[in-house]
Design a protein around this motif. Structure first.
Motif, PDB file in Angstrom:
ATOM      1  N   THR A 212     -90.214  75.230 -29.153  1.00  0.00           N
ATOM      2  CA  THR A 212     -90.460  73.777 -29.192  1.00  0.00           C
ATOM      3  C   THR A 212     -91.943  73.467 -29.401  1.00  0.00           C
ATOM      4  OG1 THR A 212     -90.850  73.529 -26.801  1.00  0.00           O
ATOM      5  CG2 THR A 212     -88.564  73.431 -27.558  1.00  0.00           C
ATOM      6  N   LEU A 213     -92.769  74.484 -29.418  1.00  0.00           N
ATOM      7  CA  LEU A 213     -94.212  74.247 -29.573  1.00  0.00           C
ATOM      8  C   LEU A 213     -94.578  74.170 -31.058  1.00  0.00           C
ATOM      9  CD1 LEU A 213     -95.613  76.677 -26.826  1.00  0.00           C
ATOM     10  CD2 LEU A 213     -95.080  74.236 -26.629  1.00  0.00           C
ATOM     11  N   ILE A 214     -94.052  73.135 -31.690  1.00  0.00           N
ATOM     12  CA  ILE A 214     -94.248  72.979 -33.134  1.00  0.00           C
ATOM     13  C   ILE A 214     -95.295  71.883 -33.372  1.00  0.00           C
ATOM     14  CG2 ILE A 214     -93.127  72.354 -35.307  1.00  0.00           C
ATOM     15  CD1 ILE A 214     -92.215  75.059 -34.087  1.00  0.00           C
ATOM     16  N   PHE A 215     -96.376  72.270 -34.009  1.00  0.00           N
ATOM     17  CA  PHE A 215     -97.460  71.315 -34.245  1.00  0.00           C
ATOM     18  C   PHE A 215     -97.849  71.332 -35.722  1.00  0.00           C
ATOM     19  CE2 PHE A 215     -97.548  72.213 -29.758  1.00  0.00           C
ATOM     20  CZ  PHE A 215     -97.742  70.962 -29.203  1.00  0.00           C
ATOM     21  N   LEU A 216     -97.138  70.535 -36.483  1.00  0.00           N
ATOM     22  CA  LEU A 216     -97.289  70.565 -37.944  1.00  0.00           C
ATOM     23  C   LEU A 216     -97.574  69.191 -38.511  1.00  0.00           C
ATOM     24  CD1 LEU A 216     -94.205  72.819 -38.769  1.00  0.00           C
ATOM     25  CD2 LEU A 216     -96.593  73.531 -38.849  1.00  0.00           C
ATOM     26  N   ASP A 217     -98.172  68.330 -37.700  1.00  0.00           N
ATOM     27  CA  ASP A 217     -98.402  66.959 -38.158  1.00  0.00           C
ATOM     28  C   ASP A 217     -99.903  66.747 -38.297  1.00  0.00           C
ATOM     29  OD1 ASP A 217     -98.364  64.303 -38.735  1.00  0.00           O
ATOM     30  OD2 ASP A 217     -97.880  63.660 -36.693  1.00  0.00           O
ATOM     31  N   ALA A 218    -100.432  67.204 -39.418  1.00  0.00           N
ATOM     32  CA  ALA A 218    -101.879  67.202 -39.600  1.00  0.00           C
ATOM     33  C   ALA A 218    -102.279  66.267 -40.737  1.00  0.00           C
ATOM     34  CB  ALA A 218    -102.349  68.621 -39.908  1.00  0.00           C
ATOM     35  N   PRO A 219    -103.545  65.872 -40.791  1.00  0.00           N
ATOM     36  CA  PRO A 219    -104.000  65.067 -41.930  1.00  0.00           C
ATOM     37  C   PRO A 219    -103.641  65.714 -43.268  1.00  0.00           C
ATOM     38  CG  PRO A 219    -105.716  65.170 -40.263  1.00  0.00           C
ATOM     39  CD  PRO A 219    -104.600  66.058 -39.786  1.00  0.00           C
ATOM     40  N   ILE A 379    -118.668  76.665 -49.222  1.00  0.00           N
ATOM     41  CA  ILE A 379    -118.248  77.111 -47.893  1.00  0.00           C
ATOM     42  C   ILE A 379    -117.975  75.903 -46.999  1.00  0.00           C
ATOM     43  CG2 ILE A 379    -119.101  78.215 -45.773  1.00  0.00           C
ATOM     44  CD1 ILE A 379    -120.429  80.331 -47.549  1.00  0.00           C
ATOM     45  N   ASN A 380    -118.881  74.943 -47.017  1.00  0.00           N
ATOM     46  CA  ASN A 380    -118.684  73.738 -46.197  1.00  0.00           C
ATOM     47  C   ASN A 380    -117.394  73.013 -46.572  1.00  0.00           C
ATOM     48  OD1 ASN A 380    -121.086  74.228 -44.882  1.00  0.00           O
ATOM     49  ND2 ASN A 380    -122.291  72.927 -46.250  1.00  0.00           N
ATOM     50  N   ASP A 381    -117.092  72.991 -47.866  1.00  0.00           N
ATOM     51  CA  ASP A 381    -115.873  72.318 -48.315  1.00  0.00           C
ATOM     52  C   ASP A 381    -114.619  73.020 -47.802  1.00  0.00           C
ATOM     53  OD1 ASP A 381    -117.404  70.456 -49.622  1.00  0.00           O
ATOM     54  OD2 ASP A 381    -117.104  71.296 -51.639  1.00  0.00           O
ATOM     55  N   VAL A 382    -114.605  74.333 -47.880  1.00  0.00           N
ATOM     56  CA  VAL A 382    -113.418  75.057 -47.412  1.00  0.00           C
ATOM     57  C   VAL A 382    -113.260  74.866 -45.904  1.00  0.00           C
ATOM     58  CG1 VAL A 382    -112.265  77.284 -47.209  1.00  0.00           C
ATOM     59  CG2 VAL A 382    -113.559  76.763 -49.270  1.00  0.00           C
ATOM     60  N   VAL A 383    -114.376  74.913 -45.180  1.00  0.00           N
ATOM     61  CA  VAL A 383    -114.299  74.695 -43.731  1.00  0.00           C
ATOM     62  C   VAL A 383    -113.776  73.286 -43.451  1.00  0.00           C
ATOM     63  CG1 VAL A 383    -115.633  74.502 -41.600  1.00  0.00           C
ATOM     64  CG2 VAL A 383    -116.071  76.400 -43.168  1.00  0.00           C
ATOM     65  N   ALA A 384    -114.262  72.313 -44.199  1.00  0.00           N
ATOM     66  CA  ALA A 384    -113.785  70.935 -44.015  1.00  0.00           C
ATOM     67  C   ALA A 384    -112.281  70.861 -44.218  1.00  0.00           C
ATOM     68  CB  ALA A 384    -114.502  69.997 -44.987  1.00  0.00           C
ATOM     69  N   PHE A 385    -111.805  71.572 -45.229  1.00  0.00           N
ATOM     70  CA  PHE A 385    -110.353  71.607 -45.458  1.00  0.00           C
ATOM     71  C   PHE A 385    -109.622  72.231 -44.268  1.00  0.00           C
ATOM     72  CE2 PHE A 385    -106.925  74.568 -46.714  1.00  0.00           C
ATOM     73  CZ  PHE A 385    -105.916  73.632 -46.853  1.00  0.00           C
ATOM     74  N   LEU A 386    -110.143  73.327 -43.753  1.00  0.00           N
ATOM     75  CA  LEU A 386    -109.450  74.032 -42.666  1.00  0.00           C
ATOM     76  C   LEU A 386    -109.318  73.134 -41.426  1.00  0.00           C
ATOM     77  CD1 LEU A 386    -111.011  77.586 -43.078  1.00  0.00           C
ATOM     78  CD2 LEU A 386    -108.677  76.869 -43.631  1.00  0.00           C
ATOM     79  N   PHE A 387    -110.307  72.298 -41.204  1.00  0.00           N
ATOM     80  CA  PHE A 387    -110.219  71.399 -40.043  1.00  0.00           C
ATOM     81  C   PHE A 387    -109.184  70.293 -40.249  1.00  0.00           C
ATOM     82  CE2 PHE A 387    -114.282  73.233 -38.533  1.00  0.00           C
ATOM     83  CZ  PHE A 387    -113.974  73.372 -37.174  1.00  0.00           C
ATOM     84  N   THR A 388    -108.674  70.111 -41.467  1.00  0.00           N
ATOM     85  CA  THR A 388    -107.621  69.103 -41.664  1.00  0.00           C
ATOM     86  C   THR A 388    -106.238  69.648 -41.346  1.00  0.00           C
ATOM     87  OG1 THR A 388    -107.100  69.623 -43.977  1.00  0.00           O
ATOM     88  CG2 THR A 388    -108.953  68.122 -43.582  1.00  0.00           C
ATOM     89  N   LEU A 389    -106.185  70.911 -40.937  1.00  0.00           N
ATOM     90  CA  LEU A 389    -104.882  71.525 -40.646  1.00  0.00           C
ATOM     91  C   LEU A 389    -104.519  71.416 -39.169  1.00  0.00           C
ATOM     92  CD1 LEU A 389    -105.313  74.658 -42.911  1.00  0.00           C
ATOM     93  CD2 LEU A 389    -103.585  72.874 -43.196  1.00  0.00           C
ATOM     94  N   THR A 390    -105.380  70.766 -38.400  1.00  0.00           N
ATOM     95  CA  THR A 390    -105.100  70.610 -36.974  1.00  0.00           C
ATOM     96  C   THR A 390    -104.207  69.396 -36.754  1.00  0.00           C
ATOM     97  OG1 THR A 390    -107.197  71.626 -36.392  1.00  0.00           O
ATOM     98  CG2 THR A 390    -106.149  70.270 -34.703  1.00  0.00           C
ATOM     99  N   ASP A 391    -103.195  69.590 -35.946  1.00  0.00           N
ATOM    100  CA  ASP A 391    -102.235  68.534 -35.651  1.00  0.00           C
ATOM    101  C   ASP A 391    -102.965  67.306 -35.103  1.00  0.00           C
ATOM    102  OD1 ASP A 391     -98.982  68.412 -35.007  1.00  0.00           O
ATOM    103  OD2 ASP A 391    -100.239  67.055 -33.811  1.00  0.00           O
ATOM    104  N   ALA A 395    -106.548  65.495 -32.397  1.00  0.00           N
ATOM    105  CA  ALA A 395    -107.628  65.010 -33.267  1.00  0.00           C
ATOM    106  C   ALA A 395    -108.983  65.045 -32.571  1.00  0.00           C
ATOM    107  CB  ALA A 395    -107.315  63.599 -33.752  1.00  0.00           C
ATOM    108  N   ALA A 396    -109.026  64.584 -31.338  1.00  0.00           N
ATOM    109  CA  ALA A 396    -110.316  64.525 -30.647  1.00  0.00           C
ATOM    110  C   ALA A 396    -110.842  65.928 -30.368  1.00  0.00           C
ATOM    111  CB  ALA A 396    -110.173  63.746 -29.350  1.00  0.00           C
ATOM    112  N   GLN A 397    -109.936  66.781 -29.932  1.00  0.00           N
ATOM    113  CA  GLN A 397    -110.316  68.170 -29.651  1.00  0.00           C
ATOM    114  C   GLN A 397    -110.834  68.855 -30.926  1.00  0.00           C
ATOM    115  OE1 GLN A 397    -107.192  69.832 -27.306  1.00  0.00           O
ATOM    116  NE2 GLN A 397    -108.067  71.893 -27.317  1.00  0.00           N
ATOM    117  N   ASN A 398    -110.161  68.531 -32.027  1.00  0.00           N
ATOM    118  CA  ASN A 398    -110.544  69.108 -33.312  1.00  0.00           C
ATOM    119  C   ASN A 398    -111.945  68.648 -33.712  1.00  0.00           C
ATOM    120  OD1 ASN A 398    -109.730  70.653 -35.678  1.00  0.00           O
ATOM    121  ND2 ASN A 398    -109.716  68.695 -36.786  1.00  0.00           N
ATOM    122  N   GLU A 399    -112.171  67.353 -33.503  1.00  0.00           N
ATOM    123  CA  GLU A 399    -113.464  66.765 -33.824  1.00  0.00           C
ATOM    124  C   GLU A 399    -114.570  67.434 -32.992  1.00  0.00           C
ATOM    125  OE1 GLU A 399    -113.605  64.538 -36.240  1.00  0.00           O
ATOM    126  OE2 GLU A 399    -115.797  64.469 -36.066  1.00  0.00           O
TER     127      GLU A 399
END
Lengths: 439, 223, 384
Positions: A212-219, A379-391, A395-399
């Motif tokens: 049940t630990l499904i977290f797939l709702d990301a930007p 590199i910065n662009d790819v990292v920026a993309f990777l941070f959009t994969l967080t549910d 959001a706040a924790q990701n930020e």
């Protein structure tokens, strides 16, 4: 709750208020109030209540056909009773020999369902050899552990409990004695599986909860669904690099049938080679064998020594698997640092630096790993993309994690090697030709 | 049975071949018009180069003369024989023969298919595949940063298996068409810039790769 | 749940995965302990464990030492090992650093063999376009090999200056030598009849034409009459019972003419080799696992370090067990280096050290038995 079936302005405002509260609460690293740096179990469960419902419907954006095919071993179909039992077990420290470690100690709901440590700490403050992967979306993997030695969560869940340096029960009977005599558990086991508590059902129940630990709702998912404003232009450029020049997608396959971003395969990207060469490692093993060690000693050698760095090879015995580890998922990668099987990379910039220079040179390096010649901006662009994969629920924790990593990367880039990344010095060049290199 | 259209094409090819051979033949020495230099003339009796009499009589020097003559001839005959030259080097499979349609036709509006129709179809189709072959075999045409061309791993388009597309390509994480795989190869092994799907080079590459697998049944999705 | 119950319910033995893992690991270590101790201690690398784990007892690349010290079986010949690297196709580093890196990887492989091979054969096509700088850089890299090197020329080394610089760097293109009772011959098998003069080609154009595998303008490869005569004379002093190992860049048989997987006068060369009991030919050029036997002659291909070739659409020898179809996303797949264990009788076990895969070994006994015993493991993905 209002039962009018219609959300009035007041209720909406209330919900928004709650959401803000949750986000704020989760933005900061929780204070450690339980042993081994974990958040207290009761508090974790409260957080969990705010995070998930027990719905097992396919998440939006995930193909229902693929969802239905997700491997659930026969006899362990998801039921509310099984999930409830598993949840109780997941947070129960009695499953460790000394009562200090639960599943949730290393897979902490307040810490991205991992422990934010390089390697995990078990009973008696023993340190293991590998970093705890998140239990979020773990159900979507085809195999478990960094070397894939368990085929399902049901099997995986039973092993740390009996591992001497993790939860430390000497055997299944000991583990069952700690919880199976509790009348509350007896009732829950009966409801979940229609029989008395036993160790296999314990594994099944924990697995059911983890499913049940499904977290797939990301930007990123909103972007993939057509909302071009859901992620920043930098992240969009990063996604193009992810699929192109940076070659990420070759292993981190991500689509609606396989949303977590893994090929479920094992690759030597050289992380182990950074610490030691494999030749020396095997020599070490051979040296230990010279004195006629018994099988127990050999087993210890494999489980608790650097032999662990041989990775998938210990399971498959294929030479191509020496030093190879499972491709980790990319979902929620922003909040599950540190990275790699040994937690040796602190930030996603470190991860990009590692790949940009073509991994760590070693004789078994996967041939798909080669210097990428990415610029700092890329590199910065790819990292920026990777941070959009967080549910979005994190959001706040990701930020906060992004800011922390950014600050860290501004000071420290220990894995950056521009000469290698930009192909001025070649992998193997100095190993073969010495420091002077090619003329 | 050889079709007239193909025969015509083959004849054209042979005649072009012959003229190219004549034109590009070995240099001949002829009497010097000016003192101190020798005029070296190509066997077309038109292209010439002046060589100092003091020039060392080495193989290298000789090669320079021959290179200069060839460069002049090529400049004077731009594109004259590109189809033939390409076909001579890299045999490109010929397209389906449609000559059996000559004299048939279902509409009085257009009348029957003529010999000329078939020839046009055939010639244009073949030229597209042949152009694809030149791109396929040229790292410059492909824009490679590392001097790599498709033929290095796929001689005569071997192991390109165009009949298996579209198929799920795990390493791309999605369903790939032939052009997606071509572009992946251009970006990675070839290290060039990816082509737009309708780029003439992309179209020609597809044409060449498909041409070389003529007769193989479609089998989309095959791994 | 009992196993019985599992069977009835058709539940897979999930638990056994972990159990099997532990059992296999136990077997692995048991196997390691039971190995010949002397050889075992010499074995190098995690690869040694891999050899045992795969149930392999033959000399493995990266752990060659196992069983390689053949006892002297009375004949003049002793067993020994040599390694090979082939077909690196170097451009200068600023043009293409990938092929340079891949040759470096092969040198690193061979240098980490413990003990070292008696020598290393370089199988030809060191350069891509025969330029001085390419050959010079290749020579610099090969100098860092710890073991002595025997060089062979390929067509990519040759057709810019017709071998001039190659000869300057490495000496004559055909020669012979004796090693531990085996007579070795290195041939230059990629001579081509003049196709360039009539076309007025520049050296660069000539080289470029030859460099295209599927370029039909060029001529067929051949050893040529003068070199065949030399070969006859060289072998005149060698007895028929002496093992002979021949290195040629192109396969010394006719496989597929459109790609010059071919030597035009192969039959004539084979005839010269016919009177010997045991002859092995090792060739480059084909960039793949390739196995053949014609009469008394056993043929083995060599892997490239630059790129793999597909298998030819026709003419593949029946004895060839194909290597796996290379995965293009792994730039090193289908590539590698390798080694050759020479038996006291002069026949060889040929090892293909495929990077990122299990090595493939083609034993002399496989060829001698006409493919009946010691069959190499077939790949999972063959050519289209």
């Amino acid at each position: 709750m209002n039962n009018s079936g219609r959300a009035g302005p007041l209720r909406t405002a209330l919900l928004i208020g709650v959401a803000i509260f949750i986000n704020q609460a989760m933005g900061a690293e929780a204070p450690a109030t339980a042993p081994h740096g974990a958040m207290a179990m009761a508090e974790q469960q409260q957080r969990l209540d705010q995070l998930i419902s027990s719905s097992t419907a396919p998440p939006p954006g995930v193909d229902p056909v693929a969802w239905a095919a997700i491997y659930i071993p026969p006899g362990n179909e998801l039921t509310a009773d099984r999930i409830a039992l598993g949840r109780k077990l997941y947070f129960d420290t009695r499953l460790s020999k000394d009562g200090t470690v639960a599943c949730a100690t290393c897979h902490d709901a307040s810490r991205g369902f991992t422990d934010h440590r390089n390697v995990s700490e078990g009973i008696g403050d023993h340190l293991g050899r590998r970093s705890a992967p998140t239990t979020m979306n773990a159900a979507l993997f085809q195999s478990m552990f960094w070397d894939g030695r368990a085929v399902s969560l049901d099997e995986q869940a039973k092993l740390p409990i009996l591992n001497p340096i993790e939860m430390g029960h000497p055997d299944a009977a000991s583990a069952m004695a700690s919880v199976g005599t509790d009348p509350a558990y007896q009732e829950l086991f009966q409801k979940a599986y229609g029989r008395a508590p036993n160790y296999d059902d314990l594994g099944r129940a924990i697995a059911s909860f983890e499913r049940t630990l499904i977290f797939l709702d990301a930007p990123f998912d909103r972007f993939a669904a057509g909302d071009s404003k859901a992620i920043s232009p930098a992240a969009q450029r990063g996604f193009a690099l992810f699929n192109g020049k940076a070659r990420c997608v070759s292993c981190h396959m991500i689509n609606s049938s396989n949303p977590i971003g893994t090929d479920n395969l094992f690759h030597n990207i050289g992380v182990s080679a950074r610490k030691q060469n494999f030749e020396a490692l095997a020599h070490q093993a051979l040296g230990a064998l010279k004195d006629g060690s018994d099988v127990d000693a050999l087993d210890k050698l494999a489980l608790e020594t650097d032999m662990s760095e041989l990775g998938r090879f210990l399971v498959s015995k294929k030479r191509g698997d020496i030093g190879a580890f499972k491709t980790e998922q990319l979902r929620n990668v922003g909040i599950t640092a540190p990275y790699m099987h040994d937690g040796s990379l602190h930030s996603l910039w470190d991860v990009l630096d590692h790949y940009n220079k073509g991994g760590e040179t070693n004789p078994y390096l996967d041939g798909g790993i080669e210097p990428l010649n990415l610029s700092e901006d890329e590199i910065n662009d790819v990292v920026a993309f990777l941070f959009t994969l967080t549910d979005s629920r994190f959001a706040a924790q990701n930020e906060a994690a992004m800011r922390e990593q950014q600050a860290y990367a501004a000071k420290k880039r220990p894995f950056r090697d521009n000469a290698l990344a930009h192909r001025e010095v070649l992998p193997f060049e100095q190993r073969v030709l010495g420091p002077a290199g090619l003329k | 049975m050889k079709t007239p259209a193909l025969l015509a094409l083959a004849l054209l090819a042979v005649s072009m071949h012959a003229s190219a051979q004549d034109a590009a033949g070995t240099p001949q020495q002829s009497p010097a018009p000016a003192s101190g230099t020798t005029q070296v003339k190509l066997c077309d009796n038109k292209t010439t180069v002046q060589v100092s009499k003091d020039a060392p009589k080495t193989r290298e020097e000789g090669q320079k003369i021959s290179d200069s003559l060839m460069a002049q001839w090529k400049a004077a005959n731009p594109g004259k024989d590109w189809v033939q030259a390409e076909v001579e080097a890299h045999q490109v499979v010929t397209p389906e023969d449609n000559s059996k349609l000559v004299g048939t036709g279902q509409s009085s509006t257009y009348g029957a298919v003529t010999q000329q129709d078939v020839q046009v179809w055939n010639n244009e189709t073949y030229k597209m595949a042949v152009y694809g072959s030149t791109v396929f075999h040229s790292s410059d045409e492909l824009g490679s940063d590392i001097a790599v061309s498709c033929d290095m791993c796929h001689p005569r388009a071997a192991n390109t298996h165009p009949e298996t597309y579209p198929k799920f390509q795990p390493q791309l994480g999605r369903v790939a068409l032939l052009r997606d795989m071509i572009n992946w190869c251009i970006e990675h092994p070839v290290r060039g810039k990816v082509l737009a799907p309708d780029d003439p080079k992309m179209r020609a590459l597809e044409a060449y790769i498909l041409a070389q697998r003529k007769g193989v049944p479609l089998d989309y999705g095959k791994r | 749940m009992s196993d019985d119950m599992n069977d009835k319910l058709k539940i897979p033995h999930i638990r056994s995965v972990e159990t099997r893992h532990l059992e296999e690991r136990e077997a692995l270590f048991r196997g390691l302990r039971n190995l010949d101790r002397r050889a075992f201690l010499k074995a190098s690398g995690g690869a040694a464990a891999a050899a045992v784990a795969a149930g392999v007892t033959y000399p493995f690349h990266s752990f060659l030492p196992i069983n390689v010290a053949y006892a002297d079986e009375g004949g003049a010949a002793q067993g020994f090992n040599f390694a090979y690297i082939s077909d690196s196709h170097l451009y200068v580093k600023k043009t293409n650093e990938r092929f340079v890196r891949q040759l470096l990887r092969a040198v690193d492989d061979v240098n980490s063999l413990d003990p070292q091979p008696d020598f290393v054969l370089y199988g030809g096509d060191l350069a891509q376009l025969g330029r001085r700088e390419e050959l010079d850089m290749g020579a610099q890299i090969l100098k860092s090999l710890k073991a002595p090197v025997h060089m062979m020329a390929g067509e990519h080394d040759w057709y810019y200056d017709m071998g001039e610089h190659w000869n300057t760097l490495f000496g004559p293109e055909h020669y012979s030598f004796d090693h531990k009772g085996v007579h070795f011959v290195v041939l230059m098998s990629v001579h081509e009849k003049d196709f360039w003069s009539a076309r007025g080609m520049s050296p660069a154009e000539r080289m470029h034409t030859v460099a295209g595998l599927d370029n039909a303008v060029q001529s067929a490869f051949e050893v040529g009459a003068p070199q065949r005569e030399w070969l006859k004379q060289d072998l005149d002093k060698v007895s028929a019972t002496t093992p002979v190992i021949v290195f040629s860049h192109s396969p010394l048989y006719k496989l597929y003419r459109p790609w010059n997987f071919w030597t035009d006068d192969a039959e004539d060369v084979q005839a010269i080799l016919q009177r010997f009991d045991h002859v092995t030919v090792l060739h480059g050029h084909t960039h793949q696992v390739l196995t053949n036997r014609i009469g008394n002659i056993q043929f083995h291909g060599m892997l490239s370090t630059a790129w793999p070739w597909p298998y030819a659409p026709q003419g593949l020898p029946a004895l060839t067990v194909q290597m796996n179809r290379p995965n293009p996303f792994d730039a090193n797949d289908g590539l590698g280096d390798g080694s050759v264990a020479v038996h006291p009788d002069g026949l060889v076990d040929k090892l293909y050290n495929l990077w990122n895969r299990n090595p493939m070994q083609v034993k002399a006994s496989y060829l001698s038995s006409g493919g009946k015993s010691d069959i190499p493991v077939a790949p999972t993905l063959s050519s289209y």
